[in-house]
Design an enzyme around this catalytic site. Structure first.
Site, PDB file in Angstrom:
ATOM      1  N   ASP A   1       0.793  -1.239   0.000  1.00  0.00           N
ATOM      2  CA  ASP A   1       0.000   0.000   0.000  1.00  0.00           C
ATOM      3  C   ASP A   1       0.828   1.294   0.000  1.00  0.00           C
ATOM      4  O   ASP A   1       1.827   1.386   0.713  1.00  0.00           O
ATOM      5  CB  ASP A   1      -0.866   0.077   1.257  1.00  0.00           C
ATOM      6  CG  ASP A   1      -1.669  -1.169   1.522  1.00  0.00           C
ATOM      7  OD1 ASP A   1      -1.661  -2.078   0.693  1.00  0.00           O
ATOM      8  OD2 ASP A   1      -2.298  -1.221   2.590  1.00  0.00           O
TER       9      ASP A   1
ATOM     10  N   TYR B   1       1.720  -1.409   9.938  1.00  0.00           N
ATOM     11  CA  TYR B   1       0.769  -1.505   8.835  1.00  0.00           C
ATOM     12  C   TYR B   1       0.344  -0.113   8.366  1.00  0.00           C
ATOM     13  O   TYR B   1       0.788   0.906   8.882  1.00  0.00           O
ATOM     14  CB  TYR B   1      -0.430  -2.358   9.266  1.00  0.00           C
ATOM     15  CG  TYR B   1      -0.180  -3.860   9.131  1.00  0.00           C
ATOM     16  CD1 TYR B   1       1.082  -4.364   8.833  1.00  0.00           C
ATOM     17  CD2 TYR B   1      -1.223  -4.772   9.296  1.00  0.00           C
ATOM     18  CE1 TYR B   1       1.294  -5.731   8.699  1.00  0.00           C
ATOM     19  CE2 TYR B   1      -1.014  -6.142   9.175  1.00  0.00           C
ATOM     20  CZ  TYR B   1       0.245  -6.618   8.873  1.00  0.00           C
ATOM     21  OH  TYR B   1       0.446  -7.969   8.746  1.00  0.00           O
ATOM     22  N   SER B   2      -0.583  -0.107   7.418  1.00  0.00           N
ATOM     23  CA  SER B   2      -0.871   1.122   6.671  1.00  0.00           C
ATOM     24  C   SER B   2      -1.469   2.238   7.499  1.00  0.00           C
ATOM     25  O   SER B   2      -2.071   2.010   8.552  1.00  0.00           O
ATOM     26  CB  SER B   2      -1.813   0.797   5.517  1.00  0.00           C
ATOM     27  OG  SER B   2      -1.088   0.091   4.548  1.00  0.00           O
TER      28      SER B   2
END
Ligand code: FRU
Length: 485
Positions: A47, A106-107
């Site tokens: 991402d 994480y994103s």
């Protein structure tokens, strides 16, 4: 050989120089490295993260696992730009190194506060029984590239969601800061949670409600929700995994969809009068699209041109994933348009030349095509002498566009189909097509419809072949300038 779970979560410092050298050397052998797209030289990119503006530069990070084409222990890699076209890696890598993110950063998103860039991300944590906990955490980055993690978690996992709770997107709306977070509720449905910062304090968030956007509640998880404003109209971009295909007949393993609404009711956590659901991109891969409203108000987006749970031909070279070009969103006649920012034309080497068949290119170019009304146009990109290639069909009489990659390069993900299509008003069409060695991004009518995807051409596949129909246009060689690969 796919990496084992142990290898994927092995601490970074335990990878030996020897092992890393092997990975780098293997990745360097690939014929498919892109020229003007953001792509890691080795390892896996997924991402886009933290897309923002800070200290006079555009900031664009990406999710990264360095040690092969696998989803493992994720970091954030920083790139910077002054024109949204040329991006440079700064060397800053934010790594998972605290008990609040031990199994991956994480994103998430980013926004400037004072003289720091605040990064809001999901900490992925596993216990000894491999049970997951997720935390929404902060990092402060200064302009010298020093970073400091906020010691406490900022939003803990609520009781009505499972361990799938991630991807905070911070945004500013009418004087207040908000965050939306993707989640799976305990009924295993994909939802979006809305929080508001108390007194504009990025460390102090209160829950407002589950976002009401007339969610069909058929997905099992919503990843990467983003709310951006285009001329004051809210546009919700999101990835509803497992969404029922009767709601929308998508082809990719996971869809990236959007809705446009009239306004955003912050008190009731609702999008007012949301549109029906639309596919953001009709191609084979565009996922986890991240958007933000730039200081000048523009809504800018960038997508991962890759999908989770798919094997790519580059995997054998120990790398995977690329980011799309940066796109600007506009709304015309109620329709969402996505088109690369103006500076993309700076990649054109010269005034271009009239489109003709070509037996060989370097697979780095832009085509600007006019396709007449009432024609059945067919042309091939990445074409070879055998008449194979990426086939584009534009039927302007009936308003149907099809992209067929079944004859272009190494095949993969074929269980999800080798063609993609969309309908469009019958009539003349304009195509802008960006080709970058193993990437295509096709913008129809300056972004009314978009097809993005990967092609991993065979060595002989670098031509352009016009097969039929009334097509004219210009061929531009592109040159990124500073990048040497
Ligand atoms: C989407 C995603 C996000 C998550 C990240 C992990 O591709 O699964 O939901 O934060 O990737 O790398």
């Amino acid at each position: 050989m796919p990496l084992t779970t142990e290898q994927r979560y092995k601490p970074y410092e335990d990878w030996t120089e020897e092992e890393i050298k092997k990975i780098k050397e293997n990745a360097a052998k690939s014929p498919w490295h892109t020229h003007f797209h953001i792509e890691p030289p080795y390892g896996l990119l997924n991402d886009p993260n933290g897309f923002s503006f800070f200290k006079g530069k555009w900031q664009l990070f990406y999710q990264y696992f360095p040690f092969g084409a696998a989803h493992g222990l994720k970091s954030w890699v920083q790139t910077e730009s002054t024109d949204l076209v040329h991006f440079e890696e700064t060397g800053t890598v934010l790594t998972p190194n605290t008990p609040l993110d031990s199994h991956g950063m994480y994103s998430g998103s980013a926004m400037q506060f004072g003289d720091k860039l605040f990064i809001f991300y999901t900490g992925n944590v596993r216990d000894e029984n491999w049970m997951r906990q997720t935390y929404q955490n902060g990092v402060l980055l200064d302009s010298d590239g020093n970073w400091e993690k906020v010691p406490q978690t900022l939003i803990a996992q609520p009781e009505d969601v499972t361990d799938h709770f991630r991807d905070p997107q911070i945004f500013f709306h009418e004087g207040e800061y908000y965050t939306i977070i993707g989640a799976q509720d305990i009924q295993k449905k994909g939802i979006v949670k809305l929080y508001k910062a108390q007194n504009s304090d990025y460390c102090n968030w209160t829950f407002v409600g589950d976002l009401d956007f007339q969610n069909d509640l058929t997905s099992y998880m919503i990843e990467c929700p983003n709310l951006v404003f285009v001329d004051k109209q809210p546009v919700l971009l999101y990835c509803p995994q497992g969404m029922d295909k009767t709601i929308y007949p998508y082809d990719n393993i996971y869809p990236n969809m959007y809705k446009i609404a009239d306004s955003f009711d912050t008190e009731n956590a609702a999008l007012i009068n949301p549109s029906e659901i639309h596919n953001l991109d009709y191609g084979f891969e565009a996922y986890a699209t991240q958007g933000f409203n730039a200081p000048d108000g523009r809504a800018l987006t960038v997508s991962w041109l890759g999908l989770p749970d798919i094997s790519y031909p580059t995997d054998r070279f120990d790398y995977q994933g690329v980011l799309s070009l940066v796109k600007e969103l506009t709304i015309k006649d109620g329709k969402l348009y996505q088109y690369p920012v103006e500076a993309i034309t700076s990649l054109r080497k010269d005034q271009g030349s009239p489109l003709t068949d070509k037996s060989k290119t370097n697979n780095i170019y832009e085509l600007e095509l006019d396709i007449a009304a009432d024609t059945q146009a067919e042309f091939l990109l990445f074409s070879d002498e055998d008449g194979h290639g990426l086939k584009i069909l534009a039927d302007t009489q009936n308003g149907l566009i099809t992209v067929d990659r079944s004859q272009a390069g190494e095949q993969y993900a074929i269980e999800f189909g080798q063609t993609r299509s969309c309908t469009i008003e019958p009539g003349a069409l304009k195509f802008n097509i960006f080709i970058d060695r193993s990437v295509f991004e096709i913008f129809i009518n300056k972004g009314e419809k978009v097809f993005s995807g990967r092609v991993f051409p065979h060595e002989t596949q670098s031509g352009i072949t016009i097969k039929s129909g009334s097509i004219s246009g210009t061929y531009y060689e592109l040159d990124y300038g500073r990048k040497t690969n």
